[in-house]
Design an enzyme around this catalytic site. Structure first.
Site, mmCIF file in Angstrom:
data_model
loop_
_atom_site.group_PDB
_atom_site.id
_atom_site.type_symbol
_atom_site.label_atom_id
_atom_site.label_comp_id
_atom_site.label_asym_id
_atom_site.label_seq_id
_atom_site.Cartn_x
_atom_site.Cartn_y
_atom_site.Cartn_z
ATOM 1 N N ASP A 31 0.860 -1.182 0.000
ATOM 2 C CA ASP A 31 0.000 0.000 0.000
ATOM 3 C C ASP A 31 0.906 1.245 0.000
ATOM 4 O OD1 ASP A 31 -1.686 2.097 0.538
ATOM 5 O OD2 ASP A 31 -2.642 1.170 2.286
ATOM 6 N N GLU A 83 29.633 6.118 4.760
ATOM 7 C CA GLU A 83 29.633 4.657 4.907
ATOM 8 C C GLU A 83 29.470 4.007 3.542
ATOM 9 O OE1 GLU A 83 25.978 2.952 6.761
ATOM 10 O OE2 GLU A 83 25.653 5.023 7.387
ATOM 11 N N CYS A 115 25.731 6.914 10.203
ATOM 12 C CA CYS A 115 25.161 8.231 9.873
ATOM 13 C C CYS A 115 25.656 9.361 10.772
ATOM 14 C CB CYS A 115 23.642 8.162 9.921
ATOM 15 S SG CYS A 115 23.006 6.903 8.820
ATOM 16 N N THR A 156 13.488 3.259 1.982
ATOM 17 C CA THR A 156 14.152 4.381 2.680
ATOM 18 C C THR A 156 15.444 4.797 1.987
ATOM 19 O OG1 THR A 156 15.559 3.065 4.174
ATOM 20 C CG2 THR A 156 13.286 3.438 4.887
ATOM 21 N N HIS A 233 18.708 13.170 12.612
ATOM 22 C CA HIS A 233 19.052 12.280 11.490
ATOM 23 C C HIS A 233 17.737 11.737 10.935
ATOM 24 C CE1 HIS A 233 20.348 9.061 9.022
ATOM 25 N NE2 HIS A 233 19.964 8.117 9.870
ATOM 26 N N LYS A 238 9.221 9.777 9.635
ATOM 27 C CA LYS A 238 8.537 9.317 10.847
ATOM 28 C C LYS A 238 9.482 9.255 12.042
ATOM 29 C CE LYS A 238 4.596 7.815 11.381
ATOM 30 N NZ LYS A 238 4.085 6.491 11.227
ATOM 31 N N ASN A 270 16.933 8.399 2.685
ATOM 32 C CA ASN A 270 17.989 8.431 3.704
ATOM 33 C C ASN A 270 19.341 8.740 3.060
ATOM 34 O OD1 ASN A 270 19.625 8.096 5.911
ATOM 35 N ND2 ASN A 270 18.970 6.013 6.407
ATOM 36 N N SER A 301 24.167 4.203 13.436
ATOM 37 C CA SER A 301 24.030 2.849 13.963
ATOM 38 C C SER A 301 25.366 2.337 14.450
ATOM 39 C CB SER A 301 23.481 1.925 12.876
ATOM 40 O OG SER A 301 22.117 2.182 12.690
HETATM 41 P P1 HMG Z 1 8.564 -2.337 8.069
HETATM 42 O O1 HMG Z 1 8.732 -3.249 9.216
HETATM 43 O O2 HMG Z 1 8.302 -2.938 6.743
HETATM 44 O O3 HMG Z 1 7.444 -1.265 8.335
HETATM 45 O O4 HMG Z 1 9.842 -1.407 7.895
HETATM 46 P P2 HMG Z 1 6.378 -1.164 9.522
HETATM 47 O O5 HMG Z 1 5.463 -2.320 9.455
HETATM 48 O O6 HMG Z 1 7.089 -0.867 10.828
HETATM 49 O O7 HMG Z 1 5.602 0.123 9.013
HETATM 50 C C1 HMG Z 1 6.248 1.366 8.993
HETATM 51 C C2 HMG Z 1 5.249 2.415 9.468
HETATM 52 O O8 HMG Z 1 4.214 2.513 8.480
HETATM 53 C C3 HMG Z 1 4.553 2.057 10.773
HETATM 54 O O9 HMG Z 1 4.358 3.279 11.444
HETATM 55 C C4 HMG Z 1 3.217 1.478 10.302
HETATM 56 O O10 HMG Z 1 2.190 1.600 11.253
HETATM 57 C C5 HMG Z 1 2.943 2.349 9.082
HETATM 58 P P3 HMG Z 1 4.724 3.377 13.026
HETATM 59 O O11 HMG Z 1 3.904 2.364 13.719
HETATM 60 O O12 HMG Z 1 6.223 3.071 13.109
HETATM 61 O O13 HMG Z 1 4.410 4.813 13.362
HETATM 62 N N1 HMG Z 1 2.074 1.729 8.084
HETATM 63 C C6 HMG Z 1 1.109 2.389 7.423
HETATM 64 N N2 HMG Z 1 0.697 3.672 7.501
HETATM 65 C C7 HMG Z 1 -0.319 4.055 6.649
HETATM 66 N N3 HMG Z 1 -0.926 3.200 5.783
HETATM 67 C C8 HMG Z 1 -0.535 1.922 5.690
HETATM 68 C C9 HMG Z 1 0.526 1.463 6.529
HETATM 69 N N4 HMG Z 1 1.168 0.281 6.690
HETATM 70 C C10 HMG Z 1 2.112 0.457 7.649
HETATM 71 N N5 HMG Z 1 -1.128 1.108 4.826
HETATM 72 C C11 HMG Z 1 11.687 -0.446 9.109
HETATM 73 C C12 HMG Z 1 10.211 -0.353 8.806
HETATM 74 C C13 HMG Z 1 12.137 0.801 9.865
HETATM 75 C C14 HMG Z 1 11.970 -1.683 9.961
HETATM 76 C C15 HMG Z 1 12.448 -0.567 7.750
HETATM 77 O O14 HMG Z 1 12.214 0.568 6.964
HETATM 78 C C16 HMG Z 1 13.947 -0.751 7.915
HETATM 79 O O15 HMG Z 1 14.454 -1.830 8.206
HETATM 80 N N6 HMG Z 1 14.707 0.345 7.662
HETATM 81 C C17 HMG Z 1 16.169 0.341 7.767
HETATM 82 C C18 HMG Z 1 16.609 0.650 9.184
HETATM 83 C C19 HMG Z 1 16.209 2.054 9.593
HETATM 84 O O16 HMG Z 1 15.997 2.922 8.790
HETATM 85 N N7 HMG Z 1 16.156 2.290 10.934
HETATM 86 C C20 HMG Z 1 15.850 3.600 11.453
HETATM 87 C C21 HMG Z 1 16.597 3.899 12.739
HETATM 88 S S1 HMG Z 1 18.326 3.457 12.661
HETATM 89 C C22 HMG Z 1 19.037 4.723 11.664
HETATM 90 O O17 HMG Z 1 18.416 5.698 11.390
HETATM 91 C C23 HMG Z 1 20.441 4.518 11.191
HETATM 92 C C24 HMG Z 1 20.551 4.265 9.696
HETATM 93 O O18 HMG Z 1 20.391 5.464 8.994
HETATM 94 C C25 HMG Z 1 21.889 3.611 9.378
HETATM 95 C C26 HMG Z 1 23.162 4.347 9.769
HETATM 96 O O19 HMG Z 1 23.304 4.915 10.829
HETATM 97 O O20 HMG Z 1 24.058 4.244 8.957
HETATM 98 C C27 HMG Z 1 19.492 3.296 9.204
#
Ligand code: HMG
Length: 470
Positions: A31, A83, A115, A156, A233, A238, A270, A301
């Site tokens: 979606d 990175e 990051c 992302t 960051h 969200k 990102n 991270s």
């Molecule tokens: P996921 O598990 O597929 O998604 O991936 P989800 O099920 O958690 O859904 C995401 C959000 O969308 C949720 O909102 C859902 O409710 C909503 P929340 O509950 O969190 O507020 N949602 C919807 N909203 C409206 N309509 C819909 C719908 N369906 C769901 N139909 C995950 C999410 C973050 C796990 C994934 O994107 C991921 O693995 N990302 C990579 C890691 C990441 O970005 N982590 C963030 C923190 S760590 C960081 O920032 C460091 C980083 O940049 C690396 C570095 O430092 O180098 C990553």
């Protein structure tokens, strides 16, 4: 940290290709609201085949130097947070320093603290300046974020670069305070032999929030006045909403002090280490007034957060248009589809290329040496020997070439010939897909690109090409 150390120039760069996430959602049978509302993202910035963390770092750094009006030879330290280094062993800072014309005596180094690397670069430059080891510093962040196809992190992904010239005295934005917080946390990591990171996605969100709040609490305990803007960051929009809630901002504050930063992440995805730096730049170019403060809290991270309080010391309006703005790059976009995005990942063959002859339109530019035997381009600061011909025991002669930042197009043609062969004939790559878009006499602007990559894991030749001047 002393009040008189801070930013005297800033610059951004975002590659122009964009994949709309509505298209990706369709291809992944998701979606689209999950990406647009659930993550708060709209488009993914993708680099061109000739771009990488080095070329993007160069563009952002050049913009920062242009805004600062500092002579590159006066830069005493260049630090790059990334990175997505193209080499496991060879520093990005060392490559861009020579391309920018900084002195061989400038200190160079890379940070790969995920990051947080860009903010670490700022703090390191500030510390060098405070201790008297450097007069000016160049802090750069440049990254391309990648996950495997179908990975939850795929929507992302993004790319971008940002840079700050750091100085002392009459600074535009001072660094008022700085806090670091780090723990050994296994939320996201990538071994050097792997292309993609391993991620505990939901755990990484908690790790992010924990580090951000601990950093914020320490900043608050040092009693800085309440900030006017918050730069977090942004792996996706969200996360900033979640962070704002954890540090106790009310809805009105989130609307005014945080949400303007979503314009950046929605258009890019990102940008890893460059993410928070470009959020700060967005506030500097569009929002801030003299005396206002930005609380910037990065998260990398692994894991570390660094918080900086920036205070605006001067009216920045006069400096904004001294180089292309972040808004310019956010707007300058060419949409691509999922097919292109997937093919691009598998290394698109980009041929035939356009080469042309130019005449200079500016007296400053990039200097290189060219080996008249094999055509290899070399930094003018390196030892005066062609590595390939020297190793093979072949005779060589090096010729100095000057590539102006601005030029006029004299002639052009498509060719399948090798880039070095063309450059030996005095030609240069013109970054256009179709010759119909080019006209003799048109104004061009230099852009550093990956001119040639030797073999899969081989030497990358960075050098000048030209694109249309806007
Ligand atoms: P996921 O598990 O597929 O998604 O991936 P989800 O099920 O958690 O859904 C995401 C959000 O969308 C949720 O909102 C859902 O409710 C909503 P929340 O509950 O969190 O507020 N949602 C919807 N909203 C409206 N309509 C819909 C719908 N369906 C769901 N139909 C995950 C999410 C973050 C796990 C994934 O994107 C991921 O693995 N990302 C990579 C890691 C990441 O970005 N982590 C963030 C923190 S760590 C960081 O920032 C460091 C980083 O940049 C690396 C570095 O430092 O180098 C990553």
């Amino acid at each position: 940290m002393s009040k008189i150390i801070g930013i005297i120039g800033w610059g951004s760069y975002i590659p122009s290709l964009r994949l709309p996430l509505t298209d990706l959602a369709k291809a992944r049978n998701v979606d689209p609201k999950k990406y647009l509302k659930g993550l708060i993202l709209e488009k993914m910035a993708l680099p061109q085949p000739y771009e990488d963390a080095v070329t993007m770092a160069f563009e952002a750094a050049k913009n920062a130097l242009d805004r600062s009006k500092v002579n590159p030879e006066d830069i005493g330290i260049v630090v790059v947070g990334t990175e997505s280094k193209p080499y496991s062993v060879k520093s990005v800072a060392g490559i861009i320093k020579d391309l920018l014309g900084c002195s061989p005596y400038a200190y160079v180094g890379d940070y790969d603290a995920a990051c947080a690397g860009g903010i670490q670069a700022i703090v390191t430059c500030a510390a060098f300046i405070k201790s008297g080891l450097a007069k000016f510093g160049l802090a750069v962040a440049s990254d391309i974020s990648e996950y495997e196809f179908y990975h939850p992190g795929e929507p992302t992904q993004g790319a971008g670069a940002a840079a700050f010239v750091i100085g002392k005295g009459n600074v535009d934005v001072s660094i008022e305070n700085f806090v670091a917080y780090s723990t050994d946390t296994n939320d996201f990591f990538r071994r050097s032999e792997e292309r993609y990171p391993f991620v505990y996605g939901h755990f990484s969100e908690e790790a992010y929030l924990e580090h951000v709040i601990k950093t914020h609490e320490k900043i608050v305990s040092t009693r800085s006045p309440k900030p006017d803007y918050y730069a977090f960051h942004l792996p996706f929009g969200k996360m900033a909403l979640k962070a704002s809630k954890r540090i106790g901002l009310d809805d009105e504050e989130v609307e005014r002090k945080v949400k303007p930063s979503f314009e950046v992440v929605k258009a890019t995805g990102n940008q890893y280490a460059a993410s928070i730096l470009n959020v700060v730049i967005h506030f500097l170019e569009n929002m801030v007034n003299v005396g206002e403060r930005i609380e910037a809290i990065s998260y990398g991270s692994g894991a570390q957060s660094i918080g900086i309080i920036f205070k605006v010391e001067h009216d920045l309006k006069k400096k904004v248009n001294l180089a292309p703005t972040l808004n310019h790059y956010l707007r300058k976009s060419k949409l691509v589809d999922v097919k292109y995005y997937e093919q691009r990942r598998r290394n698109l063959k980009e041929k035939p290329l356009i080469f042309g002859k130019i005449e200079p339109n500016s007296t400053n530019g990039v200097k290189r040496f060219i080996c008249e035997n094999c055509g290899m381009l070399l930094s003018p600061y390196t030892i005066k020997k062609c590595p390939r011909c020297y190793e093979k025991g072949e005779n060589f002669r090096l010729r100095e070439i000057f590539y102006p930042f601005k030029a006029k197009l004299l002639s052009f043609e498509e060719t399948e010939k090798d880039v070095f062969e063309e450059m030996l004939k005095g030609k240069i790559r013109i970054l256009e897909e179709e010759t119909e878009n080019l006209k003799v006499g048109m104004d061009l602007k230099l852009k550093v690109i990956k001119l040639k990559v030797e073999g899969k894991n081989g030497l990358i030749h960075y050098g000048p090409a030209y694109e249309k001047q806007e």
